[in-house]
Motif scaffolding. Structure first.
Motif, PDB file in Angstrom:
ATOM      1  N   ASP A  84      -4.143  39.074  32.418  1.00 60.66           N
ATOM      2  CA  ASP A  84      -3.419  39.031  31.153  1.00 60.66           C
ATOM      3  C   ASP A  84      -3.840  37.821  30.323  1.00 60.66           C
ATOM      4  OD1 ASP A  84      -1.649  41.286  31.755  1.00 60.66           O
ATOM      5  OD2 ASP A  84      -0.766  39.946  33.239  1.00 60.66           O
ATOM      6  N   ARG A  85      -3.672  37.978  29.014  1.00 56.81           N
ATOM      7  CA  ARG A  85      -3.921  36.877  28.081  1.00 56.81           C
ATOM      8  C   ARG A  85      -2.855  36.926  26.991  1.00 56.81           C
ATOM      9  NH1 ARG A  85      -8.639  39.311  29.192  1.00 56.81           N
ATOM     10  NH2 ARG A  85      -8.450  40.640  27.341  1.00 56.81           N
ATOM     11  N   GLN A  86      -2.420  35.747  26.559  1.00 60.40           N
ATOM     12  CA  GLN A  86      -1.386  35.716  25.536  1.00 60.40           C
ATOM     13  C   GLN A  86      -1.485  34.423  24.734  1.00 60.40           C
ATOM     14  OE1 GLN A  86       2.903  35.350  26.708  1.00 60.40           O
ATOM     15  NE2 GLN A  86       3.107  37.323  25.666  1.00 60.40           N
ATOM     16  N   PHE A  87      -1.517  34.570  23.414  1.00 59.71           N
ATOM     17  CA  PHE A  87      -1.442  33.402  22.539  1.00 59.71           C
ATOM     18  C   PHE A  87       0.033  33.006  22.405  1.00 59.71           C
ATOM     19  CE2 PHE A  87      -5.542  35.119  21.116  1.00 59.71           C
ATOM     20  CZ  PHE A  87      -6.302  33.961  21.085  1.00 59.71           C
ATOM     21  N   VAL A  88       0.303  31.732  22.547  1.00 64.55           N
ATOM     22  CA  VAL A  88       1.677  31.232  22.504  1.00 64.55           C
ATOM     23  C   VAL A  88       1.751  30.037  21.558  1.00 64.55           C
ATOM     24  CG1 VAL A  88       3.546  30.157  23.821  1.00 64.55           C
ATOM     25  CG2 VAL A  88       2.214  32.021  24.830  1.00 64.55           C
ATOM     26  N   MET A  89       2.729  30.075  20.679  1.00 62.25           N
ATOM     27  CA  MET A  89       3.011  28.938  19.797  1.00 62.25           C
ATOM     28  C   MET A  89       4.167  28.135  20.384  1.00 62.25           C
ATOM     29  SD  MET A  89       2.904  26.965  17.116  1.00 62.25           S
ATOM     30  CE  MET A  89       1.956  27.696  15.766  1.00 62.25           C
ATOM     31  N   THR A  90       3.927  26.858  20.646  1.00 63.73           N
ATOM     32  CA  THR A  90       4.973  25.980  21.147  1.00 63.73           C
ATOM     33  C   THR A  90       5.550  25.194  19.977  1.00 63.73           C
ATOM     34  OG1 THR A  90       3.866  25.753  23.284  1.00 63.73           O
ATOM     35  CG2 THR A  90       5.516  24.098  22.734  1.00 63.73           C
ATOM     36  N   GLN A 111     -18.396  28.869  26.200  1.00 71.75           N
ATOM     37  CA  GLN A 111     -18.429  28.677  27.654  1.00 71.75           C
ATOM     38  C   GLN A 111     -17.145  29.184  28.310  1.00 71.75           C
ATOM     39  OE1 GLN A 111     -19.982  24.771  29.074  1.00 71.75           O
ATOM     40  NE2 GLN A 111     -20.256  24.323  26.898  1.00 71.75           N
ATOM     41  N   ILE A 112     -16.013  28.863  27.691  1.00 70.48           N
ATOM     42  CA  ILE A 112     -14.733  29.317  28.240  1.00 70.48           C
ATOM     43  C   ILE A 112     -14.648  30.839  28.207  1.00 70.48           C
ATOM     44  CG2 ILE A 112     -12.227  29.313  27.848  1.00 70.48           C
ATOM     45  CD1 ILE A 112     -12.560  26.407  26.845  1.00 70.48           C
ATOM     46  N   GLY A 113     -15.147  31.432  27.133  1.00 72.01           N
ATOM     47  CA  GLY A 113     -15.144  32.884  27.032  1.00 72.01           C
ATOM     48  C   GLY A 113     -15.909  33.542  28.171  1.00 72.01           C
ATOM     49  N   ARG A 114     -17.051  32.931  28.546  1.00 74.14           N
ATOM     50  CA  ARG A 114     -17.828  33.483  29.656  1.00 74.14           C
ATOM     51  C   ARG A 114     -17.103  33.283  30.986  1.00 74.14           C
ATOM     52  NH1 ARG A 114     -22.131  31.193  26.597  1.00 74.14           N
ATOM     53  NH2 ARG A 114     -22.089  29.296  27.854  1.00 74.14           N
ATOM     54  N   ILE A 115     -16.520  32.095  31.180  1.00 71.11           N
ATOM     55  CA  ILE A 115     -15.843  31.804  32.447  1.00 71.11           C
ATOM     56  C   ILE A 115     -14.632  32.709  32.636  1.00 71.11           C
ATOM     57  CG2 ILE A 115     -14.525  30.054  33.720  1.00 71.11           C
ATOM     58  CD1 ILE A 115     -16.286  27.938  32.320  1.00 71.11           C
ATOM     59  N   MET A 116     -13.856  32.906  31.556  1.00 70.41           N
ATOM     60  CA  MET A 116     -12.614  33.671  31.643  1.00 70.41           C
ATOM     61  C   MET A 116     -12.790  35.135  31.275  1.00 70.41           C
ATOM     62  SD  MET A 116     -10.604  31.386  32.775  1.00 70.41           S
ATOM     63  CE  MET A 116      -9.123  32.405  32.752  1.00 70.41           C
ATOM     64  N   ASN A 117     -14.030  35.517  30.942  1.00 71.63           N
ATOM     65  CA  ASN A 117     -14.321  36.919  30.577  1.00 71.63           C
ATOM     66  C   ASN A 117     -13.451  37.367  29.402  1.00 71.63           C
ATOM     67  OD1 ASN A 117     -15.716  39.365  30.862  1.00 71.63           O
ATOM     68  ND2 ASN A 117     -14.142  40.220  32.217  1.00 71.63           N
ATOM     69  N   LEU A 118     -13.444  36.555  28.340  1.00 74.92           N
ATOM     70  CA  LEU A 118     -12.624  36.857  27.173  1.00 74.92           C
ATOM     71  C   LEU A 118     -13.361  37.789  26.216  1.00 74.92           C
ATOM     72  CD1 LEU A 118     -11.247  33.288  26.311  1.00 74.92           C
ATOM     73  CD2 LEU A 118     -10.131  35.072  27.657  1.00 74.92           C
ATOM     74  N   PRO A 119     -12.635  38.626  25.493  1.00 76.46           N
ATOM     75  CA  PRO A 119     -13.260  39.433  24.438  1.00 76.46           C
ATOM     76  C   PRO A 119     -13.809  38.525  23.342  1.00 76.46           C
ATOM     77  CG  PRO A 119     -11.079  40.269  25.009  1.00 76.46           C
ATOM     78  CD  PRO A 119     -11.214  38.935  25.669  1.00 76.46           C
ATOM     79  N   PRO A 120     -14.799  38.993  22.577  1.00 79.19           N
ATOM     80  CA  PRO A 120     -15.406  38.155  21.527  1.00 79.19           C
ATOM     81  C   PRO A 120     -14.390  37.614  20.524  1.00 79.19           C
ATOM     82  CG  PRO A 120     -16.758  40.086  21.936  1.00 79.19           C
ATOM     83  CD  PRO A 120     -15.516  40.275  22.732  1.00 79.19           C
ATOM     84  N   ALA A 121     -13.437  38.432  20.103  1.00 76.75           N
ATOM     85  CA  ALA A 121     -12.475  37.983  19.098  1.00 76.75           C
ATOM     86  C   ALA A 121     -11.642  36.812  19.615  1.00 76.75           C
ATOM     87  CB  ALA A 121     -11.566  39.135  18.688  1.00 76.75           C
ATOM     88  N   GLU A 122     -11.198  36.872  20.851  1.00 75.02           N
ATOM     89  CA  GLU A 122     -10.393  35.787  21.411  1.00 75.02           C
ATOM     90  C   GLU A 122     -11.247  34.549  21.654  1.00 75.02           C
ATOM     91  OE1 GLU A 122      -8.395  37.333  24.830  1.00 75.02           O
ATOM     92  OE2 GLU A 122      -6.982  38.528  23.630  1.00 75.02           O
ATOM     93  N   THR A 123     -12.493  34.750  22.043  1.00 75.57           N
ATOM     94  CA  THR A 123     -13.401  33.614  22.226  1.00 75.57           C
ATOM     95  C   THR A 123     -13.600  32.871  20.913  1.00 75.57           C
ATOM     96  OG1 THR A 123     -14.561  34.709  24.053  1.00 75.57           O
ATOM     97  CG2 THR A 123     -15.726  32.947  22.901  1.00 75.57           C
ATOM     98  N   GLN A 124     -13.833  33.590  19.847  1.00 78.90           N
ATOM     99  CA  GLN A 124     -14.033  32.955  18.546  1.00 78.90           C
ATOM    100  C   GLN A 124     -12.768  32.269  18.043  1.00 78.90           C
ATOM    101  OE1 GLN A 124     -15.547  36.046  15.990  1.00 78.90           O
ATOM    102  NE2 GLN A 124     -17.360  36.422  17.269  1.00 78.90           N
ATOM    103  N   ALA A 125     -11.626  32.830  18.380  1.00 81.28           N
ATOM    104  CA  ALA A 125     -10.358  32.256  17.910  1.00 81.28           C
ATOM    105  C   ALA A 125     -10.088  30.881  18.514  1.00 81.28           C
ATOM    106  CB  ALA A 125      -9.205  33.201  18.238  1.00 81.28           C
ATOM    107  N   LEU A 126     -10.677  30.584  19.669  1.00 80.87           N
ATOM    108  CA  LEU A 126     -10.380  29.321  20.355  1.00 80.87           C
ATOM    109  C   LEU A 126     -10.786  28.094  19.540  1.00 80.87           C
ATOM    110  CD1 LEU A 126     -11.356  30.125  24.063  1.00 80.87           C
ATOM    111  CD2 LEU A 126      -9.077  30.052  23.033  1.00 80.87           C
ATOM    112  N   SER A 127     -11.747  28.230  18.677  1.00 82.95           N
ATOM    113  CA  SER A 127     -12.189  27.083  17.878  1.00 82.95           C
ATOM    114  C   SER A 127     -11.409  26.938  16.580  1.00 82.95           C
ATOM    115  CB  SER A 127     -13.684  27.198  17.572  1.00 82.95           C
ATOM    116  OG  SER A 127     -13.957  28.391  16.846  1.00 82.95           O
ATOM    117  N   THR A 128     -10.453  27.828  16.329  1.00 84.41           N
ATOM    118  CA  THR A 128      -9.688  27.777  15.080  1.00 84.41           C
ATOM    119  C   THR A 128      -8.183  27.718  15.311  1.00 84.41           C
ATOM    120  OG1 THR A 128      -9.616  30.194  14.887  1.00 84.41           O
ATOM    121  CG2 THR A 128     -11.506  29.075  13.896  1.00 84.41           C
ATOM    122  N   LEU A 129      -7.743  27.526  16.543  1.00 80.50           N
ATOM    123  CA  LEU A 129      -6.315  27.554  16.843  1.00 80.50           C
ATOM    124  C   LEU A 129      -5.586  26.405  16.162  1.00 80.50           C
ATOM    125  CD1 LEU A 129      -6.318  28.387  20.677  1.00 80.50           C
ATOM    126  CD2 LEU A 129      -5.997  29.948  18.748  1.00 80.50           C
ATOM    127  N   ALA A 130      -4.389  26.677  15.698  1.00 82.30           N
ATOM    128  CA  ALA A 130      -3.551  25.643  15.090  1.00 82.30           C
ATOM    129  C   ALA A 130      -2.988  24.727  16.169  1.00 82.30           C
ATOM    130  CB  ALA A 130      -2.409  26.297  14.309  1.00 82.30           C
TER     131      ALA A 130
END
Length: 240
Positions: free
Chosen positions: A217-223, A187-206
């Motif tokens: 722009d989009r950016q993965f950030v580790m805090t 759902q977030i991928g559709r709302i934010m128009n994310l590429p498939p790879a980034e959409t799939q990554a959302l369920s596996t983030l550390a």
């Protein structure tokens, strides 16, 4: 005063000091003086290359942020924004989760204040005293009395993708997404128009990893927490 001393003195400036070459560089050498820093703002972590990721949250124009994620990340963001000189107003229905942070921040100065849901008073934000309002109001936060304005940003924390999330995401200048379920990721991928790879990554983030998105722009950030932040908030976690 001798003639020599008189000759070397200057009215109002004392004796002339030793003569040295001027500290100058040529135009071609200026590029070598560049500093490896990003934009002004709050350092929220590092990107995939290990470079500082900076969020410019104190702005002269209204700025809204929606974070679909954990309390830990929201608290680190609040603590670091306070360190830049911003006043933090937390609107929350679980003040016990914020009390230790509010007491520890600011070195004894009241820089983080806690308020019940719907009871945040006007903050009087200005360029010299910017404000960040953090709304920790559950899955369905009511419309806030205090809204984003010049030098007053609003960060809304959602633990999951709730029915009000699409509306909040649509009006936000910045959206942060931490680990969500595969259905939520789709759902977030559709709302934010994310590429498939980034959409799939959302369920596996550390834990501690956030995908920050704008319209362009989009950016993965580790805090990563500092020692002081770890002592106060514990280690990074998605769930509370």
């Amino acid at each position: 005063m001798s003639a020599t001393t008189s000759a070397r003195s200057r009215l109002g400036f004392g004796l002339i000091g030793p003569r040295r070459g001027r500290h100058t560089v040529s135009l071609d050498e200026l590029a070598s003086l560049a500093l490896p820093v990003g934009d002004d703002g709050t350092v929220i972590g590092v990107d995939a290359e290990g470079r500082p990721a900076v969020l410019g949250i104190n702005r002269p124009t209204p700025y809204e942020v929606t974070l679909i994620g954990g309390l830990w990340t929201a608290q680190v963001l609040a603590l670091r924004a306070a360190a830049t000189g911003a006043r933090i107003a937390v609107e929350t229905g679980r003040s016990q989760a914020w009390t230790a942070l509010a007491q520890a921040a600011g070195g004894g100065q009241p820089c983080i204040s806690l308020h019940d849901v719907g009871r945040v008073p006007p903050q009087g934000a200005s360029a010299g005293s910017p404000v960040v309002v953090v709304r920790d109001c559950g899955m369905r936060p009511p419309r806030g009395r205090v809204v984003a304005g010049p030098w007053q940003s609003v960060v809304t924390l959602l633990p999951y993708l709730s029915p009000v999330a699409p509306r909040l995401m649509d009006k936000s200048s910045l959206v942060g997404v931490q680990r969500v379920s595969p259905d939520e990721a789709a759902q977030i991928g559709r709302i934010m128009n994310l590429p498939p790879a980034e959409t799939q990554a959302l369920s596996t983030l550390a834990d501690g990893v956030t995908l920050w998105c704008t319209d362009r722009d989009r950016q993965f950030v580790m805090t990563r927490a500092t020692d002081a932040e770890s002592g106060l908030l514990g280690s990074a976690r998605r769930m509370d």
